[in-house]
Design an enzyme around this catalytic site. Structure first.
Site, short mmCIF file in Angstrom:
data_model
loop_
_atom_site.label_atom_id
_atom_site.label_comp_id
_atom_site.label_asym_id
_atom_site.label_seq_id
_atom_site.Cartn_x
_atom_site.Cartn_y
_atom_site.Cartn_z
CG HIS A 210 40.52 48.12 33.27
ND1 HIS A 210 39.27 47.73 33.64
CD2 HIS A 210 40.36 48.87 32.14
CE1 HIS A 210 38.36 48.23 32.80
NE2 HIS A 210 39.01 48.91 31.88
CB CYS A 211 39.68 42.67 35.22
SG CYS A 211 40.54 42.43 36.81
CD1 TRP A 212 34.67 43.57 40.30
CD2 TRP A 212 34.12 45.47 39.27
NE1 TRP A 212 33.86 44.28 41.15
CE2 TRP A 212 33.51 45.46 40.54
CE3 TRP A 212 33.92 46.58 38.46
CZ2 TRP A 212 32.70 46.50 41.01
CZ3 TRP A 212 33.13 47.63 38.92
CH2 TRP A 212 32.53 47.59 40.18
CB SER B 136 43.56 42.87 34.95
OG SER B 136 43.65 42.88 36.35
CE1 TYR C 236 34.26 51.25 33.96
CE2 TYR C 236 32.82 50.10 35.50
CZ TYR C 236 33.00 51.05 34.50
OH TYR C 236 31.94 51.80 34.06
#
Length: 344
Positions: free
Chosen positions: A93-95, A101, A122
């Site tokens: 995952h990323c933001w 991601s 996130y």
């Protein structure tokens, strides 16, 4: 193969499928999914460069810059992922579940990983965190004045198989002006919330969960309001322990701490303790009269506790005297008390 997955569904797999967070070290430090590994696509500085390019030049130039910055890193990303997930099953995952991601998932998929790509990233996870505080829990509060041994009781309750949420452990602070113990480092507020949500996720909502009586704030961290209100509305067992036992226990716990730390912590409560009592407390610390110091500050903390207790629904307050010093016996007494006490 890449499989888009909701955070709620992935958290059921989190114990067997590791999760990598490809955001920057600074983003990860601010708050992350407990247990997630940080494999940053960009350094803190690189992310600033890409973001500035995106705003000032455009999306395509930002993407090209991103590839320039990560071009030599892909081999190390894959090698690191293999160490984290040798069976090649991994969450990413990323933001917001966007390009960072997506790029990592593409590379890992190309290498042969089964990749679970967290939809919404996130940001979606943080929404899930707040939802946990809104859930109803069967909270049983364990109260008692400072030095009553509540934390040890909680730990022993956990040993016996009871459900326990140790807020002070999650906040890395013991709650008073002296609560850092001159060594504990508190997580960020965001990470404290994430850690708490992670514990609540595993709670059986049909069964009782023990929580120590706390102020809204533990050190510099705040208990999330929805959960705090449930704590304030819950039944509380007010543990009664002989004052001399409390003094002896606290003196043993704080007596080895640095004198400067104790004096600085005492100065922070000067307005509430009063100038004269503050002076006497500091003199006692300097002279090594730790029990005298404890007796002085307990006057303030006991008053604060009684004030908080008086604001609770009296029908939900039960008192239990604990005379035995054996922690296992104390715990059994507490458990028997909850079994035999009338419902609140």
């Amino acid at each position: 193969m890449t499989k888009p997955i909701l955070i709620n569904d992935f958290l059921h797999l989190h114990d067997i499928v590791p999760l990598i967070d490809v955001r920057t070290p600074a983003e990860y430090e601010q708050g992350h999914v407990p247990g997630a590994f940080n494999v940053p696509l960009f350094s803190n500085e690189e992310r600033v460069r890409v973001g500035t390019t995106y705003k000032q030049v455009g999306r395509e130039e930002a993407i090209l810059l991103g590839f320039d910055l990560t071009g030599s890193k892909w081999s190390s990303f894959i090698k690191e992922a293999l160490i984290i997930a040798p069976d090649k099953r991994i969450g990413v995952h990323c933001w917001r579940g966007g390009m960072r991601s997506g790029a990592m998932a593409w590379a890992l998929d190309l290498y042969g990983f089964e990749v679970f790509l967290i939809q919404g990233g996130y940001k979606k996870y943080r929404g899930w965190v707040h939802q946990q505080f809104e859930q109803p829990y069967k909270i049983q509060i364990l109260g008692g004045m400072t030095g009553s041994g509540k934390t040890k009781l909680l730990q022993q309750l956990s040993v016996t198989g009871e459900q326990v949420i140790d807020l002070e452990d999650l906040a890395q602070h013991q709650g008073s002006s002296y609560g850092s113990m001159n060594k504990l480092i508190q997580p960020t507020q965001e990470q404290f919330e994430n850690n708490l949500a992670g514990k609540l996720k595993d709670i059986d909502k049909k069964e009782k969960v023990w929580v120590e009586d706390e102020s809204l704030t533990i050190g510099k961290r705040s208990i999330p309001n929805p959960f705090w209100h449930q704590m304030r509305d819950a039944a509380i067992i007010d543990i009664k322990v002989d004052v001399q036992r409390r003094v002896n226990s606290l003196a043993a716990e704080y007596g080895s701490l640095d004198k400067d730390f104790l004096m600085e912590s005492t100065e922070r409560i000067r307005k509430r303790l009063g100038p004269e009592q503050t002076k006497y407390a500091i003199e006692a610390i300097m002279e090594g009269r730790i029990k005298d110091f404890v007796k002085i500050v307990l006057v303030y903390y006991d008053k604060t506790y009684r004030t908080g207790l008086s604001k609770r629904d009296i029908s939900k307050v039960s008192s239990l005297e604990l005379d035995d010093t054996d922690i296992a016996t104390q715990t059994n007494n507490v458990l028997n008390f909850t079994i035999n006490a009338p419902a609140k």
